[in-house]
Design an enzyme around this catalytic site. Sequence first.
Site, PDB file in Angstrom:
ATOM      1  N   SER A 131      -9.149  67.657  -5.401  1.00 18.99           N
ATOM      2  CA  SER A 131      -8.565  67.855  -6.801  1.00 18.99           C
ATOM      3  C   SER A 131      -7.308  68.307  -6.671  1.00 18.99           C
ATOM      4  O   SER A 131      -6.747  68.548  -5.780  1.00 18.99           O
ATOM      5  CB  SER A 131      -9.397  68.927  -7.283  1.00 18.99           C
ATOM      6  OG  SER A 131      -8.917  69.428  -8.586  1.00 18.99           O
ATOM      7  N   TYR A 144     -13.949  76.731  -6.234  1.00 20.16           N
ATOM      8  CA  TYR A 144     -13.699  75.332  -6.560  1.00 20.16           C
ATOM      9  C   TYR A 144     -12.449  75.042  -5.848  1.00 20.16           C
ATOM     10  O   TYR A 144     -12.412  73.922  -5.151  1.00 20.16           O
ATOM     11  CB  TYR A 144     -13.600  75.245  -8.000  1.00 20.16           C
ATOM     12  CG  TYR A 144     -13.390  73.795  -8.340  1.00 20.16           C
ATOM     13  CD1 TYR A 144     -14.459  72.956  -8.222  1.00 20.16           C
ATOM     14  CD2 TYR A 144     -12.260  73.136  -8.572  1.00 20.16           C
ATOM     15  CE1 TYR A 144     -14.034  71.268  -8.633  1.00 20.16           C
ATOM     16  CE2 TYR A 144     -11.681  72.036  -8.855  1.00 20.16           C
ATOM     17  CZ  TYR A 144     -12.721  70.930  -8.669  1.00 20.16           C
ATOM     18  OH  TYR A 144     -12.490  69.692  -9.034  1.00 20.16           O
TER      19      TYR A 144
END
Length: 247
Positions: A131, A144
């Site tokens: 990401s 995350y």
Amino acid sequence: MELTHRTILIVGGTSGIGRGLAQRFLAAGNTVIIGGRKPQPQEGLETVRIDVTDPDSILRARDEVLAAHPALDVVVTMSGVMLIEDLRDPAHLAAAETTIATNLLGTIRVIDAFTPHLIAHGSGTILTVSSGIAFLPFPLMPTYGASKAGVHAYTESLRAQLAGTGVEVAELVPPAVATAGQEKVNPAALPLDAYLDEVMELLAAEPTPHEILVKGVLMHRWAERDGTYADLVARRSQSLNTLPNRG
């Protein structure tokens, strides 16, 4: 990366970017299997039930896929969760554990399950998914970001260890993409089709890039190099005001 006549497993391909990618691969002339905890039949796509937090589930899915598709030569690890955490509240640990178990350990377990097959096959592609937040933290979702940074580091080592086996390793690095309601909370989220257009073009390059970086993620990937990191993290930290008793 050759984008036709491949047999592709996308773990986490039942929704969002994963499903969109599956449909693009299918349209390009590939056999595509999508995996998820509760996969629903989708036209042209095969399905397999898999829970990346359950090692036994991964092994059962591997055996099922390879029995039906011994020519499998692409594995994509898409499974992931994005959870908000308040690090001032010790109760956040449950969200942190879920995130690591799914995003990082899940990725490692899926790769471990299929790597021997790909090496024996003598060729293939492993595509991990990190990401932009792996490179530019979003403080509202701390674990995350940590899990995706771990996926990036693991991918780098995996590529080095598989060198010479015929198995290539690439990393998809998405920015915010307009799926699963992202467009409602982040007006800057890229439209899914536009994102996939860029991804497919980048994947088609020879040799396959180590990192699949669309234009919209470059500000994240190169923030430290470009000297914008501190300012961007400070801006992204404003989201912490949405936590209880923070405004």
